[in-house]
Write a protein that holds these residues in place. Structure first.
Motif, PDB file in Angstrom:
ATOM      1  N   VAL A   2      -0.804   0.498   4.488  1.00 54.22           N
ATOM      2  CA  VAL A   2      -1.534   1.662   3.978  1.00 54.22           C
ATOM      3  C   VAL A   2      -2.292   2.393   5.084  1.00 54.22           C
ATOM      4  O   VAL A   2      -2.443   3.611   5.065  1.00 54.22           O
ATOM      5  CB  VAL A   2      -2.508   1.207   2.866  1.00 54.22           C
ATOM      6  CG1 VAL A   2      -3.485   2.301   2.493  1.00 54.22           C
ATOM      7  CG2 VAL A   2      -1.716   0.768   1.648  1.00 54.22           C
ATOM      8  N   ARG A   3      -2.756   1.644   6.064  1.00 54.97           N
ATOM      9  CA  ARG A   3      -3.545   2.234   7.151  1.00 54.97           C
ATOM     10  C   ARG A   3      -2.842   3.418   7.802  1.00 54.97           C
ATOM     11  O   ARG A   3      -3.488   4.367   8.253  1.00 54.97           O
ATOM     12  CB  ARG A   3      -3.810   1.197   8.249  1.00 54.97           C
ATOM     13  CG  ARG A   3      -4.651   0.012   7.856  1.00 54.97           C
ATOM     14  CD  ARG A   3      -4.728  -0.951   9.026  1.00 54.97           C
ATOM     15  NE  ARG A   3      -5.285  -2.236   8.663  1.00 54.97           N
ATOM     16  CZ  ARG A   3      -6.569  -2.542   8.735  1.00 54.97           C
ATOM     17  NH1 ARG A   3      -7.426  -1.638   9.146  1.00 54.97           N
ATOM     18  NH2 ARG A   3      -6.985  -3.745   8.392  1.00 54.97           N
ATOM     19  N   THR A   4      -1.517   3.353   7.893  1.00 46.42           N
ATOM     20  CA  THR A   4      -0.780   4.335   8.679  1.00 46.42           C
ATOM     21  C   THR A   4      -0.339   5.568   7.894  1.00 46.42           C
ATOM     22  O   THR A   4       0.142   6.514   8.503  1.00 46.42           O
ATOM     23  CB  THR A   4       0.471   3.686   9.299  1.00 46.42           C
ATOM     24  OG1 THR A   4       1.350   3.272   8.250  1.00 46.42           O
ATOM     25  CG2 THR A   4       0.101   2.492  10.149  1.00 46.42           C
ATOM     26  N   ILE A   5      -0.484   5.545   6.565  1.00 44.90           N
ATOM     27  CA  ILE A   5       0.119   6.633   5.802  1.00 44.90           C
ATOM     28  C   ILE A   5      -0.777   7.257   4.746  1.00 44.90           C
ATOM     29  O   ILE A   5      -0.640   8.445   4.428  1.00 44.90           O
ATOM     30  CB  ILE A   5       1.448   6.149   5.149  1.00 44.90           C
ATOM     31  CG1 ILE A   5       2.249   7.338   4.607  1.00 44.90           C
ATOM     32  CG2 ILE A   5       1.179   5.102   4.075  1.00 44.90           C
ATOM     33  CD1 ILE A   5       3.655   6.977   4.191  1.00 44.90           C
ATOM     34  N   ALA A   6      -1.729   6.493   4.181  1.00 43.08           N
ATOM     35  CA  ALA A   6      -2.423   6.949   2.969  1.00 43.08           C
ATOM     36  C   ALA A   6      -3.656   7.795   3.267  1.00 43.08           C
ATOM     37  O   ALA A   6      -4.405   7.529   4.210  1.00 43.08           O
ATOM     38  CB  ALA A   6      -2.816   5.756   2.118  1.00 43.08           C
ATOM     39  N   ASP A   7      -3.875   8.799   2.421  1.00 37.69           N
ATOM     40  CA  ASP A   7      -5.120   9.560   2.409  1.00 37.69           C
ATOM     41  C   ASP A   7      -6.130   8.910   1.462  1.00 37.69           C
ATOM     42  O   ASP A   7      -7.318   8.844   1.762  1.00 37.69           O
ATOM     43  CB  ASP A   7      -4.857  11.002   1.956  1.00 37.69           C
ATOM     44  CG  ASP A   7      -3.910  11.733   2.885  1.00 37.69           C
ATOM     45  OD1 ASP A   7      -4.294  11.988   4.027  1.00 37.69           O
ATOM     46  OD2 ASP A   7      -2.766  12.019   2.462  1.00 37.69           O
ATOM     47  N   ARG A   8      -5.613   8.440   0.310  1.00 39.50           N
ATOM     48  CA  ARG A   8      -6.455   7.762  -0.674  1.00 39.50           C
ATOM     49  C   ARG A   8      -5.800   6.449  -1.077  1.00 39.50           C
ATOM     50  O   ARG A   8      -4.575   6.302  -0.986  1.00 39.50           O
ATOM     51  CB  ARG A   8      -6.668   8.629  -1.924  1.00 39.50           C
ATOM     52  CG  ARG A   8      -7.518   9.857  -1.664  1.00 39.50           C
ATOM     53  CD  ARG A   8      -7.853  10.583  -2.961  1.00 39.50           C
ATOM     54  NE  ARG A   8      -8.653   9.777  -3.891  1.00 39.50           N
ATOM     55  CZ  ARG A   8      -9.966   9.587  -3.766  1.00 39.50           C
ATOM     56  NH1 ARG A   8     -10.636  10.127  -2.762  1.00 39.50           N
ATOM     57  NH2 ARG A   8     -10.619   8.855  -4.660  1.00 39.50           N
ATOM     58  N   VAL A   9      -6.636   5.512  -1.527  1.00 39.55           N
ATOM     59  CA  VAL A   9      -6.154   4.202  -1.944  1.00 39.55           C
ATOM     60  C   VAL A   9      -6.689   3.887  -3.333  1.00 39.55           C
ATOM     61  O   VAL A   9      -7.872   4.100  -3.621  1.00 39.55           O
ATOM     62  CB  VAL A   9      -6.604   3.102  -0.954  1.00 39.55           C
ATOM     63  CG1 VAL A   9      -6.179   1.724  -1.460  1.00 39.55           C
ATOM     64  CG2 VAL A   9      -6.026   3.348   0.429  1.00 39.55           C
ATOM     65  N   ILE A  10      -5.793   3.393  -4.185  1.00 40.16           N
ATOM     66  CA  ILE A  10      -6.161   2.865  -5.499  1.00 40.16           C
ATOM     67  C   ILE A  10      -5.791   1.393  -5.502  1.00 40.16           C
ATOM     68  O   ILE A  10      -4.641   1.036  -5.232  1.00 40.16           O
ATOM     69  CB  ILE A  10      -5.419   3.603  -6.622  1.00 40.16           C
ATOM     70  CG1 ILE A  10      -5.825   5.078  -6.665  1.00 40.16           C
ATOM     71  CG2 ILE A  10      -5.683   2.942  -7.972  1.00 40.16           C
ATOM     72  CD1 ILE A  10      -4.953   5.921  -7.566  1.00 40.16           C
ATOM     73  N   VAL A  11      -6.752   0.530  -5.763  1.00 37.59           N
ATOM     74  CA  VAL A  11      -6.506  -0.910  -5.790  1.00 37.59           C
ATOM     75  C   VAL A  11      -6.430  -1.361  -7.244  1.00 37.59           C
ATOM     76  O   VAL A  11      -7.345  -1.122  -8.034  1.00 37.59           O
ATOM     77  CB  VAL A  11      -7.625  -1.681  -5.055  1.00 37.59           C
ATOM     78  CG1 VAL A  11      -7.316  -3.173  -5.050  1.00 37.59           C
ATOM     79  CG2 VAL A  11      -7.770  -1.165  -3.621  1.00 37.59           C
ATOM     80  N   LEU A  12      -5.304  -1.991  -7.572  1.00 36.83           N
ATOM     81  CA  LEU A  12      -5.038  -2.411  -8.953  1.00 36.83           C
ATOM     82  C   LEU A  12      -5.044  -3.931  -9.029  1.00 36.83           C
ATOM     83  O   LEU A  12      -4.429  -4.614  -8.198  1.00 36.83           O
ATOM     84  CB  LEU A  12      -3.669  -1.864  -9.377  1.00 36.83           C
ATOM     85  CG  LEU A  12      -3.371  -1.663 -10.858  1.00 36.83           C
ATOM     86  CD1 LEU A  12      -4.297  -0.614 -11.453  1.00 36.83           C
ATOM     87  CD2 LEU A  12      -1.910  -1.229 -11.031  1.00 36.83           C
ATOM     88  N   ASN A  13      -5.730  -4.469 -10.032  1.00 32.17           N
ATOM     89  CA  ASN A  13      -5.761  -5.913 -10.248  1.00 32.17           C
ATOM     90  C   ASN A  13      -5.755  -6.181 -11.751  1.00 32.17           C
ATOM     91  O   ASN A  13      -6.580  -5.643 -12.494  1.00 32.17           O
ATOM     92  CB  ASN A  13      -7.014  -6.527  -9.616  1.00 32.17           C
ATOM     93  CG  ASN A  13      -7.049  -8.040  -9.762  1.00 32.17           C
ATOM     94  OD1 ASN A  13      -6.002  -8.698  -9.784  1.00 32.17           O
ATOM     95  ND2 ASN A  13      -8.245  -8.601  -9.849  1.00 32.17           N
ATOM     96  N   GLU A  14      -4.792  -6.988 -12.195  1.00 39.51           N
ATOM     97  CA  GLU A  14      -4.646  -7.333 -13.612  1.00 39.51           C
ATOM     98  C   GLU A  14      -4.628  -6.081 -14.491  1.00 39.51           C
ATOM     99  O   GLU A  14      -5.227  -6.043 -15.561  1.00 39.51           O
ATOM    100  CB  GLU A  14      -5.756  -8.293 -14.039  1.00 39.51           C
ATOM    101  CG  GLU A  14      -5.670  -9.638 -13.327  1.00 39.51           C
ATOM    102  CD  GLU A  14      -6.729 -10.619 -13.788  1.00 39.51           C
ATOM    103  OE1 GLU A  14      -7.654 -10.209 -14.523  1.00 39.51           O
ATOM    104  OE2 GLU A  14      -6.631 -11.807 -13.416  1.00 39.51           O
TER     105      GLU A  14
END
Length: 232
Positions: free
Chosen positions: A188-200
């Protein structure tokens, strides 16, 4: 199972959807593209409600939202040439007429830095990285504005991963938006502008990539980052 999911992908940006196997990220991406029609809620594309299944969607929706599958060894028809696979995607989505299909195939291959003569080859003659580029070309031939990439680098070795990520980054210089589904925050470090973290099946953290990776707030996000091997 997904719970209370709500987010936006802004034009010309990459949003990374991150989580372990079983977190719900592939289910969510398939809901968006219409391959998982059993869900409550609403998907909107450029403000327009999108029907839940791909069969219900109009031609422009097929063209504007495209999906690249995880496995480059299983996503291309083994008995179709590269050119035939790309052309079939164009016809299914209701794109150009037959007279300009060859030109469209050539243009799509050039977009992913592949020579036009590759159109006459079969998937068995290609490496994993080449197959994944062809799968991306097959999506790009429809000229989408949103490309959903479901773990597209996970089956590739590190050097080939880097070339695919560089390709996707270059494609975003136009108006293309990406939803990049992955389990690897290092990628993700190299491509993303925003991050959504999904768990369960729930969003546990969301924000600018630099903030989520540099200063994670949720324990689950921190645990994902702890598993990323830093290579000096």
């Amino acid at each position: 199972m997904l719970h209370d999911i709500s987010f936006r992908v802004e034009p010309g940006t990459c949003t990374a959807l991150v989580g372990e196997s079983g977190s719900g990220k592939s289910t969510l991406s398939r809901c968006l593209i219409g391959l998982h029609g059993s869900f409550d809620g609403e998907v909107r594309f450029n403000g327009t409600p999108v029907p839940p299944t791909i069969r219900q969607r109009s031609g422009w929706m097929h063209r504007d939202m495209q999906y690249v599958f995880q496995n480059p060894y299983g996503s291309l028809h083994p008995r179709r040439t590269v050119g035939d696979s790309i052309a079939a995607a164009l016809r299914i989505a209701g794109g150009r007429r037959n007279g300009s299909v060859r030109d469209a195939v050539r243009d799509a291959l050039e977009q992913v830095a592949m020579p036009p003569q590759l159109a006459d080859r079969f998937p068995s003659e290609l490496s994993g990285g080449e197959r994944q580029r062809v799968a991306i070309a097959r999506a790009l031939v429809c000229k989408p504005s949103l490309l959903i990439c479901d773990e597209v680098t996970s089956a590739l070795d590190v050097s080939v991963q880097a070339s695919i990520l560089e390709l996707l980054h270059d494609l975003m210089r136009g108006d293309l938006s990406l939803l990049f589904v992955t389990h690897d925050l290092g990628v993700v470090r190299t491509i993303a502008d925003r991050v959504i973290v999904l768990n369960e099946g729930r969003i546990v953290e969301e924000g600018a990539a630099a903030d989520v990776i540099g200063a994670p707030q949720h324990t689950y996000t921190r645990s994902l980052l702890d598993r990323v091997l830093e290579v000096a």
